[in-house]
Design a protein around this motif. Structure first.
Motif, PDB file in Angstrom:
ATOM      1  N   ASP A 102      27.936  43.520  -5.098  1.00 30.81           N
ATOM      2  CA  ASP A 102      29.517  43.938  -4.900  1.00 30.81           C
ATOM      3  C   ASP A 102      29.910  44.283  -6.358  1.00 30.81           C
ATOM      4  N   GLN A 103      30.792  45.124  -6.361  1.00 33.93           N
ATOM      5  CA  GLN A 103      31.601  45.399  -7.676  1.00 33.93           C
ATOM      6  C   GLN A 103      32.482  44.290  -7.998  1.00 33.93           C
ATOM      7  N   VAL A 104      32.241  43.562  -9.041  1.00 31.68           N
ATOM      8  CA  VAL A 104      33.168  42.601  -9.464  1.00 31.68           C
ATOM      9  C   VAL A 104      33.876  42.861 -10.656  1.00 31.68           C
ATOM     10  N   MET A 105      35.417  42.821 -10.459  1.00 34.85           N
ATOM     11  CA  MET A 105      35.987  42.837 -12.000  1.00 34.85           C
ATOM     12  C   MET A 105      37.000  41.493 -11.943  1.00 34.85           C
ATOM     13  N   ILE A 106      36.939  41.427 -13.102  1.00 32.85           N
ATOM     14  CA  ILE A 106      38.132  40.275 -13.351  1.00 32.85           C
ATOM     15  C   ILE A 106      39.228  40.909 -14.108  1.00 32.85           C
ATOM     16  N   LEU A 107      40.395  40.839 -13.591  1.00 33.97           N
ATOM     17  CA  LEU A 107      41.653  41.304 -13.946  1.00 33.97           C
ATOM     18  C   LEU A 107      42.562  40.306 -14.415  1.00 33.97           C
ATOM     19  N   ASN A 108      43.411  40.531 -15.494  1.00 36.71           N
ATOM     20  CA  ASN A 108      44.559  39.956 -15.767  1.00 36.71           C
ATOM     21  C   ASN A 108      45.885  40.205 -15.101  1.00 36.71           C
ATOM     22  N   ARG A 109      46.949  39.383 -15.195  1.00 36.40           N
ATOM     23  CA  ARG A 109      48.077  39.668 -14.482  1.00 36.40           C
ATOM     24  C   ARG A 109      48.516  41.092 -14.358  1.00 36.40           C
ATOM     25  N   ASP A 110      48.379  41.779 -15.365  1.00 33.13           N
ATOM     26  CA  ASP A 110      48.730  43.186 -15.621  1.00 33.13           C
ATOM     27  C   ASP A 110      47.728  44.223 -14.955  1.00 33.13           C
ATOM     28  N   HIS A 111      46.897  44.012 -14.060  1.00 35.97           N
ATOM     29  CA  HIS A 111      45.951  44.791 -13.600  1.00 35.97           C
ATOM     30  C   HIS A 111      44.913  45.140 -14.685  1.00 35.97           C
ATOM     31  N   ARG A 112      44.865  44.642 -15.562  1.00 40.25           N
ATOM     32  CA  ARG A 112      43.805  45.225 -16.735  1.00 40.25           C
ATOM     33  C   ARG A 112      42.554  44.584 -16.705  1.00 40.25           C
ATOM     34  N   VAL A 113      41.322  45.166 -16.822  1.00 42.57           N
ATOM     35  CA  VAL A 113      40.017  44.737 -16.680  1.00 42.57           C
ATOM     36  C   VAL A 113      39.663  44.056 -17.711  1.00 42.57           C
ATOM     37  N   VAL A 114      39.131  42.495 -17.331  1.00 45.54           N
ATOM     38  CA  VAL A 114      38.803  41.615 -18.503  1.00 45.54           C
ATOM     39  C   VAL A 114      37.298  41.875 -18.470  1.00 45.54           C
ATOM     40  N   GLN A 115      36.884  41.958 -17.243  1.00 46.55           N
ATOM     41  CA  GLN A 115      35.221  41.804 -17.124  1.00 46.55           C
ATOM     42  C   GLN A 115      35.001  42.538 -16.044  1.00 46.55           C
ATOM     43  N   ALA A 116      33.611  43.235 -16.134  1.00 46.02           N
ATOM     44  CA  ALA A 116      33.119  44.274 -15.175  1.00 46.02           C
ATOM     45  C   ALA A 116      31.715  43.910 -14.924  1.00 46.02           C
ATOM     46  N   ASN A 117      31.113  43.747 -13.650  1.00 50.37           N
ATOM     47  CA  ASN A 117      29.786  43.413 -13.516  1.00 50.37           C
ATOM     48  C   ASN A 117      28.749  44.746 -13.363  1.00 50.37           C
ATOM     49  N   ALA A 118      27.621  44.521 -13.650  1.00 51.82           N
ATOM     50  CA  ALA A 118      26.746  45.654 -13.720  1.00 51.82           C
ATOM     51  C   ALA A 118      26.893  46.779 -12.621  1.00 51.82           C
ATOM     52  N   ALA A 119      27.288  46.275 -11.346  1.00 55.54           N
ATOM     53  CA  ALA A 119      27.503  46.879 -10.040  1.00 55.54           C
ATOM     54  C   ALA A 119      28.768  47.669 -10.304  1.00 55.54           C
ATOM     55  N   ALA A 120      29.754  47.065 -11.208  1.00 61.26           N
ATOM     56  CA  ALA A 120      31.303  47.882 -11.338  1.00 61.26           C
ATOM     57  C   ALA A 120      30.795  48.970 -12.305  1.00 61.26           C
ATOM     58  N   ARG A 121      30.214  48.484 -13.313  1.00 57.69           N
ATOM     59  CA  ARG A 121      29.750  49.472 -14.356  1.00 57.69           C
ATOM     60  C   ARG A 121      29.308  50.759 -13.988  1.00 57.69           C
ATOM     61  N   SER A 122      28.104  50.416 -12.921  1.00 50.59           N
ATOM     62  CA  SER A 122      27.259  51.678 -12.828  1.00 50.59           C
ATOM     63  C   SER A 122      28.191  52.628 -11.440  1.00 50.59           C
ATOM     64  N   PHE A 123      28.934  51.703 -10.617  1.00 47.10           N
ATOM     65  CA  PHE A 123      29.638  52.590  -9.952  1.00 47.10           C
ATOM     66  C   PHE A 123      30.740  53.520 -10.643  1.00 47.10           C
ATOM     67  N   LEU A 124      31.372  52.782 -11.393  1.00 46.69           N
ATOM     68  CA  LEU A 124      32.391  53.695 -12.265  1.00 46.69           C
ATOM     69  C   LEU A 124      31.820  54.739 -13.303  1.00 46.69           C
ATOM     70  N   ASN A 125      30.470  54.421 -13.329  1.00 50.89           N
ATOM     71  CA  ASN A 125      29.652  55.352 -14.287  1.00 50.89           C
ATOM     72  C   ASN A 125      30.395  55.268 -15.830  1.00 50.89           C
ATOM     73  N   LEU A 126      30.767  54.235 -16.243  1.00 52.28           N
ATOM     74  CA  LEU A 126      31.528  54.121 -17.490  1.00 52.28           C
ATOM     75  C   LEU A 126      31.023  52.918 -18.361  1.00 52.28           C
ATOM     76  N   PRO A 127      30.636  53.087 -19.578  1.00 57.64           N
ATOM     77  CA  PRO A 127      30.336  51.896 -20.374  1.00 57.64           C
ATOM     78  C   PRO A 127      31.499  50.982 -20.499  1.00 57.64           C
ATOM     79  N   LEU A 128      31.007  49.500 -20.604  1.00 59.38           N
ATOM     80  CA  LEU A 128      32.089  48.597 -20.448  1.00 59.38           C
ATOM     81  C   LEU A 128      33.307  48.691 -21.360  1.00 59.38           C
ATOM     82  N   LYS A 129      33.057  49.276 -22.453  1.00 57.69           N
ATOM     83  CA  LYS A 129      34.192  49.600 -23.586  1.00 57.69           C
ATOM     84  C   LYS A 129      35.289  50.515 -23.069  1.00 57.69           C
ATOM     85  N   LYS A 130      34.692  51.200 -22.113  1.00 64.02           N
ATOM     86  CA  LYS A 130      35.715  52.369 -21.429  1.00 64.02           C
ATOM     87  C   LYS A 130      36.620  51.642 -20.280  1.00 64.02           C
TER      88      LYS A 130
END
Ligand code: ATP
Ligand code: MG
Lengths: 450, 206
Positions: A102-130
């Motif tokens: 599953d696509q897992v992202m860890i977000l802060n209170r502000d909806h900002r992405v703190v972590q994104a796992n491989a599935a999420a990265r490949s789904f979004l098709n973006l490098p982690l930095k972006k």
């Protein structure tokens, strides 16, 4: 276990000179008089390995001169092992995190992405930095504010688990979203674990199952109707044959001048009887189509409605359907055939659900049970579907009127006969915003039948 | 023997159908009898005159098609008009194959019914006549001696007297005498007549 002192004491003898393997820190700056530190491994006589962090410290005199050097070489084997464990745990966590399908992202209170796992990265098709540091609704949905069906905002406040199915119209996919807050020591939400599972396929299967089930239901009803018409045809043909034969016989007797008045009287009596027989057949057929007269009991309207809603949930697979029940008067009593009235509610809910079948958002049915005017109990079933065209509004209760491909047009006509048999009324109105509301009234309150 | 009115037998489990059809048949000028089941009809003594059966397809107990089978088996044939409140084509085809003359879906009008009954009675009459004729021929053939019957078979094969005589090892004159007696006993006087009669009696040429 070697005695702790042995290394320190053995320093002078330098049994370890050849054992220096690593200098993790070489000469360091002169902080707090630290001259140099060494980090190395020693193998003792019993072949056990210990880690030593050796330090030399300068003790300055009053004028800043080096008064003396102090050397300490503590055994840090335990700390080193702890560090290794922590490193391993971190690696393990990352691997685990990345291997979740599953696509897992860890977000802060502000909806900002703190972590994104491989599935999420490949789904979004973006490098982690972006991804990191951006708002989840921007990277996920390309929106500039949270989407309405996202469970995130709610759980930030309630600090508990939340989930929902959402449709992403950019990607044309269904996702099952589950969110869990990570709380700090004070119980405040600091992070949110946001998991998204692609359920497009299972949604499609659900929809298909629903359609298939619906079709079976209809086929069954059609078959029943077929049987009914067949038996109606057979039953009615009998008296019709007799009536026709009797009438023709009488005419022939008249034509041939052989008519006997008594015989004529008998013929007419027979014709009348067969006509009555035909009427009875039609009556009994009507009662076959109409549900059988059941026993009327006193019941609480809320219970009746509540039960239907739970049955409806269990019986129908309607993708992402939301059913809201508003029960305003807990003491509202009706005198009804419960099974029949529940059938009416089911028919209305079925129609409501079917009207929103192709919709992806706002699939909501609201059922209200409330007291109406003039001592009536009222049930209202609202949907957010396309509504009913003006010219159809007057015809939807007619038997066999349908606009659906597999519809029989029986649901509403049956519902109307039931409600009217209860001394009630049923009608439909288009909502001001969107969709339709069906209402039916039933006589309410105590009935002391004499 | 006076020309007897044909009789129609109505077999239907519905009393009002029985009564009204009886009336209608009387208004047509037929005799009619009614039975409320196939079983009841089978109890009746064999009817020898001409007529037909009006049979309801669906009845409790022995139904129409089953009764038709029974009657066929018992060599008690009479044309059957099936009437049904829910006819279907395969069923009517089956009934027709087994000798039903008509298949009328209820309700039918009087003329339809009258035509069907007339047709059925006519069929029965010709069948009975043909049957009676065959019986008579068989009776006459019984009068022939075995030798005459033998000669008859050669004659209907178109063999000349000479050849017959040769085959049977008798004089041609004797064959001629046999032929004369055969014609006399069978009450005919021409060869074509003889051939037709032999055919009706089922005598195969050699
Ligand atoms: N909630 C609704 N929104 C829009 N149209 C509706 C709604 N309820 C009923 N209708 C219209 O009324 C028609 C008749 O409904 P009814 O329930 O009698 O028959 P049906 O749903 O077509 O078939 P079935 O016999 O399977 O119920 C429907 O075909 C539809 O056009
Ligand atoms: Mg319906």
């Amino acid at each position: 276990m070697p005695k702790d002192g042995s290394t320190r004491n053995g320093e002078g003898r330098d049994p370890i000179a050849g054992e220096r393997k690593k200098r993790l820190r070489g000469n360091t700056a002169d902080i707090h008089g630290l001259v140099r530190g060494l980090y190395y491994r020693v193998t003792l006589a019993d072949n056990s390995i210990r880690w030593i962090a050796s330090q030399e410290r300068r003790q300055p005199g009053s004028s800043g001169e080096t008064r003396r050097l102090i050397g300490v070489s503590p055994d840090v084997t335990a700390r080193k092992e702890m560090e290794k464990k922590i490193e391993a745990a971190a690696r393990e966590w990352q691997t685990t995190f990345d291997s979740i399908p599953d696509q897992v992202m860890i977000l802060n209170r502000d909806h900002r992405v703190v972590q994104a796992n491989a599935a999420a990265r490949s789904f979004l098709n973006l490098p982690l930095k972006k991804i990191l540091g951006n708002r989840c609704y921007t990277v996920m949905h390309g929106k500039d504010r949270p989407i309405s069906t996202c469970p995130f905002p709610a759980i930030r406040e309630i600090k508990g688990h939340g989930e929902s199915d959402i449709y992403d119209d950019r990607k044309k996919k269904w996702f099952h979203i589950s969110v869990d807050p990570v709380l700090d020591d004070e119980g405040e939400t600091i992070r949110v674990v946001h998991m998204a599972r692609d359920i497009t396929e299972s949604k499609r299967i659900e929809t298909e199952t629903f359609c298939a089930r619906r079709e079976i239901l209809r086929t069954e009803r059609l078959l029943r109707m077929g049987e009914l018409t067949a038996s109606l045809a057979h039953e009615l043909n009998q008296p019709l044959t007799s009536i026709l034969s009797n009438a023709r016989a009488a005419l022939r007797f008249i034509d041939s001048g052989t008519l006997d008045m008594d015989e004529l009287k008998d013929i007419l009596k027979d014709i009348a009887n067969d006509d009555k027989r035909a009427r009875d057949i039609i009556r009994s057929l009507r009662s076959m189509i109409k549900p059988e007269e059941g026993e009327k009991v006193r019941a609480l309207l809320n219970d009746v409605v509540q039960e239907v809603v739970s049955v409806f949930h269990g019986e129908t697979v309607i993708p992402n359907l939301n059913v809201e029940t508003v029960l305003s008067d807990p003491s509202l009593e009706v005198h009804i055939d419960t099974v029949q009235i529940q059938q009416v509610v089911i028919n209305l809910m079925m129609n409501a659900a079917e009207s929103m079948l192709d919709q992806t958002e706002n699939k909501k049915i609201i059922i209200r049970a409330e007291a109406g005017d003039n001592n009536k109990a009222r049930v209202a079933v609202s949907d957010h579907g396309p509504g009913i065209a003006g010219e159809d509004l007057g015809r939807i209760f007619e038997p066999l009127f349908t606009t659906k491909r597999f519809g029989l047009g029986m649901g509403l006509s049956l519902s109307r006969s039931i409600v009217e048999a209860h001394g009630g009324r049923i009608w439909a109105e288009n909502n001001r915003d969107k969709g339709t509301t069906f209402y039916f009234d039933l006589p309410a309150g105590e009935r002391r039948d004499g | 023997m006076a020309e007897e009115k044909p009789t129609v037998f109505i077999i239907d489990d519905d009393p009002s159908i029985r009564k009204s059809l009886l009336r209608l048949l009387r208004s047509f000028g037929f005799e009619a009898e009614t039975f409320d089941s196939a079983e009841e009809y089978l109890e009746r003594e064999r009817y020898q005159g001409t007529g037909c059966i009006v049979l309801d397809v669906r009845m409790p107990g022995i139904d129409g098609l089953a009764l038709q089978n029974e009657l066929n088996k018992a060599d008690y044939t009479m044309p059957v008009i099936f009437v049904t409140a829910h006819g279907n084509i395969p069923m009517s085809v089956e009934a027709m194959k087994k000798g039903a003359v008509d298949f009328l879906p209820k309700p039918f009008d009087d003329n339809e019914f009258l035509q069907a009954v007339n047709r059925a009675v006519e069929t029965d009459r010709t069948a009975k006549i043909r049957f009676a004729g065959t019986r008579e021929i068989l009776r006459r053939i019984q009068r022939l001696t075995p030798r005459e019957q033998e000669v008859l078979r050669y004659v209907v094969s178109g063999m000349p007297n000479k050849q017959i005589a040769f085959r049977l090892g008798i004089a041609e004159k004797t064959v001629k005498a046999h032929r004369g007696r055969i014609m006399k006993k069978l009450e005919i006087d021409s060869l074509p007549e003889l051939t037709r009669l032999a055919e009706k009696a089922g005598i195969q040429p050699l």
